[in-house]
Design an enzyme around this catalytic site. Structure first.
Site, PDB file in Angstrom:
ATOM      1  N   TYR A   1      -3.944  -2.569  -9.925  1.00  0.00           N
ATOM      2  CA  TYR A   1      -2.762  -2.159  -9.162  1.00  0.00           C
ATOM      3  C   TYR A   1      -3.204  -1.253  -8.020  1.00  0.00           C
ATOM      4  O   TYR A   1      -3.645  -0.135  -8.236  1.00  0.00           O
ATOM      5  CB  TYR A   1      -1.786  -1.454 -10.096  1.00  0.00           C
ATOM      6  CG  TYR A   1      -0.421  -1.135  -9.520  1.00  0.00           C
ATOM      7  CD1 TYR A   1       0.008  -1.652  -8.303  1.00  0.00           C
ATOM      8  CD2 TYR A   1       0.446  -0.306 -10.221  1.00  0.00           C
ATOM      9  CE1 TYR A   1       1.256  -1.362  -7.794  1.00  0.00           C
ATOM     10  CE2 TYR A   1       1.711  -0.007  -9.724  1.00  0.00           C
ATOM     11  CZ  TYR A   1       2.108  -0.530  -8.512  1.00  0.00           C
ATOM     12  OH  TYR A   1       3.356  -0.220  -8.011  1.00  0.00           O
TER      13      TYR A   1
ATOM     14  N   LYS B   1      -2.098  -6.491  -8.238  1.00  0.00           N
ATOM     15  CA  LYS B   1      -0.738  -6.171  -7.820  1.00  0.00           C
ATOM     16  C   LYS B   1      -0.884  -5.314  -6.574  1.00  0.00           C
ATOM     17  O   LYS B   1      -1.368  -4.182  -6.636  1.00  0.00           O
ATOM     18  CB  LYS B   1       0.033  -5.426  -8.906  1.00  0.00           C
ATOM     19  CG  LYS B   1       1.451  -5.044  -8.477  1.00  0.00           C
ATOM     20  CD  LYS B   1       2.186  -4.256  -9.553  1.00  0.00           C
ATOM     21  CE  LYS B   1       3.570  -3.840  -9.044  1.00  0.00           C
ATOM     22  NZ  LYS B   1       4.292  -3.004 -10.043  1.00  0.00           N
TER      23      LYS B   1
END
EC number: 4.3.3.7
Length: 304
Positions: free
Chosen positions: A145, A173
């Site tokens: 992320y 992400k």
């Protein structure tokens, strides 16, 4: 979605449509697992291939390790046979992240979301070592992320390309907003990209992201499913129309105040949850914010 499109989505590590799910609490602030199962079921019923729990939108900074494991198990019991359950295990302490990863695997999670270590601002070599240690700790696929607006440091392009060599670091992400850097990673690795900023969903799908990890998807999963499917079949005009129609909802949930605050208010308006309780330091939306939200969701066609 056609059966062929569904098969293609399931072949990806986390499908195409994922939502970063809230963690419901009762009015006294205690964890509400029944409500969590209801939200999970609602999301999968409306087209999600995977759910990301125990992330920022899930208020992970204010839930305990035991509560995170309980949420994994409850979510798996509700939808684990129909969707991937990915859990956040990231922190700014590598040893603790490794412990959380092992606990998540033992609880049955299907994948791990690992955020860049925040606040202590490690150098890129430290970031690489952190992600590698967590990925080495289990047999689960990892979604890195990248959200420098919250963590204070980006995962640089060169670091992402190095991490892509790890067999279990399979996805990103991306909430960094670096279109050139993202394109370079896509061109030089096998990492699967999921857009982590709803205002950029269409742009990231257009440059090669395989899906989205949405917050607004709590109330717009069907619309985002249609948008993704339109991009996959090359129907840009339809994708643009859906994306533009959802602008008021994205602004309402992601720009008025903190996202978890507004998306809980939105789910309450939609009748999915009974209580919009958050844990301090987050606070519930004000009456004025809920009025704005109601108007914007109506404009976007998401509530009657």
């Amino acid at each position: 979605m056609s059966s062929a499109a569904n098969s293609a989505s399931q072949a990806l590590p986390f499908g195409r449509l994922t939502t970063a799910m809230i963690t419901p609490f009762r009015p006294d602030g205690s964890l509400d697992l029944d409500a969590a199962q209801k939200v999970a079921t609602h999301l999968v019923d409306h087209g999600n291939d995977a759910l990301v729990i125990n992330g920022t939108t899930g208020e992970a900074p204010t839930t305990t390790d035991d509560e995170k494991v309980a949420l994994i198990r409850a979510t798996l019991a509700a939808v684990g046979d129909r969707a991937k359950v990915v859990t956040g295990v990231g922190s700014n302490n590598t040893a603790h992240s490794v412990e959380c990863a092992k606990a998540a695997e033992a609880a049955g999670a299907h994948g791990l979301l690992v955020v860049t270590p925040y606040y202590n601002k490690p150098p890129q070599e430290g970031i690489k070592a952190h992600f590698t240690a967590v990925a080495d700790a289990t047999g689960l696929p990892v979604m890195a992320y990248d959200i420098p607006g919250r963590t204070g440091v980006p995962i640089k392009t060169e670091t992402l390309l190095a991490l892509a060599e790890h067999p279990r670091i399979v996805a990103v992400k991306d909430a960094k907003g670096d279109i050139a850097g993202t394109t370079k990673v896509l061109a030089n690795s096998d990492l699967y990209y999921y857009c982590g900023a709803d205002e950029l969903n269409l742009a990231w799908l257009a440059i090669g992201a395989v899906g989205i990890a949405s917050v607004v998807g709590h109330v717009a999963s069907e619309q985002y499913r249609e948008l993704i499917d339109a991009v996959v079949r090359g129907d840009l005009a339809t994708a643009q129309e859906i994306d533009r129609r959802l602008v008021p909802a994205v602004e309402a949930i992601m720009t008025r105040t903190q996202g978890a605050i507004m998306v809980k208010a939105a789910l309450k308006l939609a009748g999915v949850i009974e209580h919009a309780t958050l844990r301090s330091p987050l606070v519930e939306a004000t009456a004025e914010q809920v009025d704005w939200l109601t108007t914007d969701l109506k404009t976007a066609g998401l509530i009657a």
